[in-house]
Design a protein around this motif. Structure first.
Motif, PDB file in Angstrom:
ATOM      1  N   UNK A   1      35.024 -20.121   3.820  1.00 57.15           N
ATOM      2  CA  UNK A   1      35.841 -19.460   5.372  1.00 57.15           C
ATOM      3  C   UNK A   1      37.131 -19.270   4.630  1.00 57.15           C
ATOM      4  N   UNK A   2      37.636 -17.940   4.985  1.00 57.54           N
ATOM      5  CA  UNK A   2      39.329 -17.398   5.069  1.00 57.54           C
ATOM      6  C   UNK A   2      39.455 -17.187   5.896  1.00 57.54           C
ATOM      7  N   UNK A   3      40.789 -17.204   6.073  1.00 59.83           N
ATOM      8  CA  UNK A   3      42.042 -16.448   7.549  1.00 59.83           C
ATOM      9  C   UNK A   3      42.544 -15.323   7.489  1.00 59.83           C
ATOM     10  N   UNK A   4      42.677 -14.147   7.539  1.00 58.97           N
ATOM     11  CA  UNK A   4      43.219 -13.295   8.078  1.00 58.97           C
ATOM     12  C   UNK A   4      44.254 -13.242   9.488  1.00 58.97           C
ATOM     13  N   UNK A   5      45.770 -13.266   8.710  1.00 58.26           N
ATOM     14  CA  UNK A   5      46.410 -13.657   9.980  1.00 58.26           C
ATOM     15  C   UNK A   5      46.873 -11.677  10.140  1.00 58.26           C
ATOM     16  N   UNK A   6      47.563 -12.066  11.501  1.00 61.65           N
ATOM     17  CA  UNK A   6      47.637 -10.822  11.845  1.00 61.65           C
ATOM     18  C   UNK A   6      47.039  -8.883  11.432  1.00 61.65           C
ATOM     19  N   UNK A   7      45.742  -9.524  12.105  1.00 57.66           N
ATOM     20  CA  UNK A   7      44.981  -7.796  12.347  1.00 57.66           C
ATOM     21  C   UNK A   7      45.667  -6.325  13.178  1.00 57.66           C
ATOM     22  N   UNK A   8      45.865  -5.386  12.580  1.00 56.54           N
ATOM     23  CA  UNK A   8      46.441  -4.514  13.351  1.00 56.54           C
ATOM     24  C   UNK A   8      45.285  -4.260  14.541  1.00 56.54           C
ATOM     25  N   UNK A   9      45.958  -4.065  15.504  1.00 58.92           N
ATOM     26  CA  UNK A   9      45.173  -3.486  16.920  1.00 58.92           C
ATOM     27  C   UNK A   9      45.169  -1.496  16.454  1.00 58.92           C
ATOM     28  N   UNK A  10      44.365  -1.181  15.627  1.00 63.50           N
ATOM     29  CA  UNK A  10      43.918   0.196  16.776  1.00 63.50           C
ATOM     30  C   UNK A  10      44.044   0.768  17.892  1.00 63.50           C
TER      31      UNK A  10
END
Length: 144
Positions: free
Chosen positions: A123-132
């Motif tokens: 498991x890996x966390x991705x922070x601050x996904x961009x919202x299109x």
């Protein structure tokens, strides 16, 4: 020598299982491939029955790992490989789906990706996904 009764054994097993569940999946600090892009986009169907939801797009630089699922906003869904790009994965969430308890504490723009590497699920966390910009599908008539 004292004998251990069945109730004591049951309590011990229950306590051990609770401690194992509380730890949950461990997040990796790094993954064997880098993300080229990761974002989400809301969508709305052109008709009432079509619904709405969110699609999450994750593109890797290479295919050294296989993404499996994504945890986002109290839900989990499988990731699918985009047909024309083997490094692009897409997860789809419908707005009317019941939320479930997930084993991660995430903010509104964070997600956790489960992936398979050397036959092990990690498991890996991705922070601050961009919202299109939202994708609003037009209303189409059956005769068109």
């Amino acid at each position: 020598m004292k004998t251990i009764n069945n109730a004591s054994v049951l309590v011990l097993i229950l306590l051990l299982s609770l401690f194992n569940c509380a730890s949950g999946p461990k997040l990796q600090k790094a993954i064997p491939s880098e993300f080229k892009d990761a974002y989400f986009q809301k969508w709305n169907a052109g008709i009432k029955e079509g619904g709405s939801g969110i699609k999450i797009f994750i593109e890797l630089n290479d295919a050294s790992i296989q993404l499996d699922s994504i945890y986002f906003r109290e839900s989990v869904t499988k990731l699918f490989v985009y047909p024309n790009n083997k490094n692009l994965y897409v997860g789809k969430y419908r707005s009317n789906v019941t939320r479930s308890k997930i084993p991660f504490n995430l903010s509104n723009n964070d997600c956790v990706v489960s992936y398979i590497y050397k036959e092990e699920t990690l498991y890996f966390k991705i922070s601050n996904l961009t919202e299109k910009t939202p994708l609003n599908y037009p209303i189409s008539h059956p005769n068109n």
